[in-house]
Design a protein around this motif. Structure first.
Motif, mmCIF file in Angstrom:
data_model
loop_
_atom_site.group_PDB
_atom_site.id
_atom_site.type_symbol
_atom_site.label_atom_id
_atom_site.label_comp_id
_atom_site.label_asym_id
_atom_site.label_seq_id
_atom_site.Cartn_x
_atom_site.Cartn_y
_atom_site.Cartn_z
ATOM 1 N N ALA A 1 -19.424 77.118 -57.922
ATOM 2 C CA ALA A 1 -18.351 77.017 -56.931
ATOM 3 C C ALA A 1 -17.146 77.847 -57.345
ATOM 4 C CB ALA A 1 -17.960 75.552 -56.736
ATOM 5 N N TRP A 2 -16.843 77.841 -58.650
ATOM 6 C CA TRP A 2 -15.731 78.649 -59.138
ATOM 7 C C TRP A 2 -15.987 80.130 -58.879
ATOM 8 C CZ3 TRP A 2 -15.325 82.540 -62.760
ATOM 9 C CH2 TRP A 2 -14.020 82.892 -63.158
ATOM 10 N N GLY B 1 -18.694 66.867 -51.598
ATOM 11 C CA GLY B 1 -17.533 67.729 -51.547
ATOM 12 C C GLY B 1 -16.585 67.265 -50.475
ATOM 13 N N VAL C 1 -19.421 65.943 -61.197
ATOM 14 C CA VAL C 1 -20.130 67.110 -60.669
ATOM 15 C C VAL C 1 -20.777 67.854 -61.827
ATOM 16 C CG1 VAL C 1 -19.892 69.300 -59.439
ATOM 17 C CG2 VAL C 1 -18.541 67.323 -58.734
ATOM 18 N N SER D 1 -20.143 73.279 -60.676
ATOM 19 C CA SER D 1 -18.727 73.646 -60.743
ATOM 20 C C SER D 1 -18.562 75.141 -61.042
ATOM 21 C CB SER D 1 -18.021 72.819 -61.818
ATOM 22 O OG SER D 1 -18.007 71.450 -61.480
ATOM 23 N N MET E 1 -21.965 70.649 -64.381
ATOM 24 C CA MET E 1 -21.225 71.839 -64.794
ATOM 25 C C MET E 1 -21.707 73.092 -64.076
ATOM 26 S SD MET E 1 -18.823 73.229 -66.451
ATOM 27 C CE MET E 1 -18.306 71.818 -67.455
ATOM 28 N N LEU F 1 -12.852 71.658 -58.187
ATOM 29 C CA LEU F 1 -14.038 72.163 -58.875
ATOM 30 C C LEU F 1 -14.389 71.411 -60.146
ATOM 31 C CD1 LEU F 1 -13.376 75.995 -58.507
ATOM 32 C CD2 LEU F 1 -14.674 74.494 -56.998
ATOM 33 N N TRP F 2 -13.417 71.169 -61.001
ATOM 34 C CA TRP F 2 -13.725 70.638 -62.326
ATOM 35 C C TRP F 2 -13.614 69.123 -62.322
ATOM 36 C CZ3 TRP F 2 -16.011 74.580 -64.035
ATOM 37 C CH2 TRP F 2 -15.527 75.853 -63.815
ATOM 38 N N ARG F 3 -14.696 68.478 -61.910
ATOM 39 C CA ARG F 3 -14.755 67.020 -61.807
ATOM 40 C C ARG F 3 -15.870 66.506 -62.713
ATOM 41 N NH1 ARG F 3 -13.182 64.964 -56.219
ATOM 42 N NH2 ARG F 3 -14.741 63.385 -56.696
#
Length: 300
Positions: free
Chosen positions: A250-251, A46, A242, A247, A244, A237-239
């Motif tokens: 984290a969202w 991160g 990473v 993400s 799912m 977040l949406w990488r």
């Protein structure tokens, strides 16, 4: 990573160099460092974690990874070079944060750094905040654009002479009168600058000068800034690299959607007296408390 750093003696690094068919590079500080060791570069978890690597490389010039990067990319003005497109993606991300041009965090990291200049060998004259609250490249942006010594260190500028007629002031063209006045103002700031030859430069993380950089303090510092836009959150977040589930978690954390006890109370699921943290610390169980300040879970 600290354990890995301690567990890799010079002989092991030399073996890695032989396996990859490369000649090891001799470091003046610690011996042998092969460029092939860059294949062992850690993957960051991160942006705050990447900032931690920026801090570690900045303050620990004797560490293993600083020597590896120095042998791979080289130094300019006492600072690690960024490298080209053939270099490590991990290192390019670290360097972009260090230099303040990361797409998501911007200049957040360098804005929270300050340096107490000793001999000036590891402080960039124009780019670092050392003589004023803002870098000289910002306060005297016109002079920085015209300077031929953009990456010079404080020690180099001092040795070349920054008084009137000194060799430190080299410009791409002849100066206009109003530009000469800016040079006079810049020199006036340097009258109080005293270098200590036997003392190294000391970097300070301004949000926590005592402990230095920590991910928890970095998180709180970012949260206290202007709330992120949807585009910034999406970039964070949406990488693709990473998972799912990470993400999504984290969202939910950023949106305060985790089933913490404070959230459950706001939804009327549990009574007010049931909001206390399950660890028994006596504090309300919020997301910030669980992940950062809890005496039990905050250290996991």
């Amino acid at each position: 990573m600290v354990l890995l750093e301690r567990a890799m003696p010079t002989t092991l690094i030399s073996m890695l160099a032989k396996i990859h068919g490369e000649n090891p590079v001799v470091s003046e500080a610690k011996g042998v460092v092969p460029t092939c060791t860059c294949a062992l570069m850690p993957k960051s978890g991160g942006k705050q974690g990447e900032c931690k690597w920026c801090w570690r490389i900045l303050v620990n010039r004797e560490g293993l990874w600083f020597r590896v990067l120095a042998s791979r990319y080289g130094l300019v003005g006492g600072r690690l070079k960024r490298g080209d497109r053939n270099g490590s993606v991990w290192w390019r991300d670290i360097a972009s944060i260090r230099d303040g041009d990361a797409s998501v965090l911007g200049s957040w990291f360098p804005e929270n750094l300050s340096v107490h200049v000793g001999n000036g060998a590891n402080t960039l004259f124009w780019l670092d905040r050392w003589v004023d609250d803002v870098p000289s490249c910002v306060r005297f942006s016109r002079l920085y654009d015209l300077s031929e010594n953009k990456l010079a260190t404080v020690a180099q500028m001092f040795s070349w002479g920054w008084k009137i007629g000194g060799e430190a002031w080299k410009w791409r063209r002849r100066m206009w009168d109003w530009e000469e006045e800016m040079v006079v103002e810049c020199r006036s700031l340097l009258l109080t600058a005293l270098l200590q030859v036997d003392t190294e430069d000391v970097w300070t993380w301004t949000p926590d000068p005592v402990e230095g950089y920590t991910v928890s303090v970095a998180y709180l510092t970012i949260i206290d800034r202007t709330p992120p836009t949807n585009n910034v959150l999406a970039a964070l977040l949406w990488r693709k690299d990473v998972p799912m589930k990470v993400s999504v978690f984290a969202w939910r954390l950023f949106r305060h959607r985790l089933p913490s006890k404070t959230n459950l109370f706001r939804r009327g699921i549990i009574p007010s007296e049931a909001q206390l943290c399950i660890s028994g610390c006596g504090q309300q169980e919020s997301e910030t408390h669980l992940f950062l300040s809890c005496t039990l879970f905050g250290h996991i």
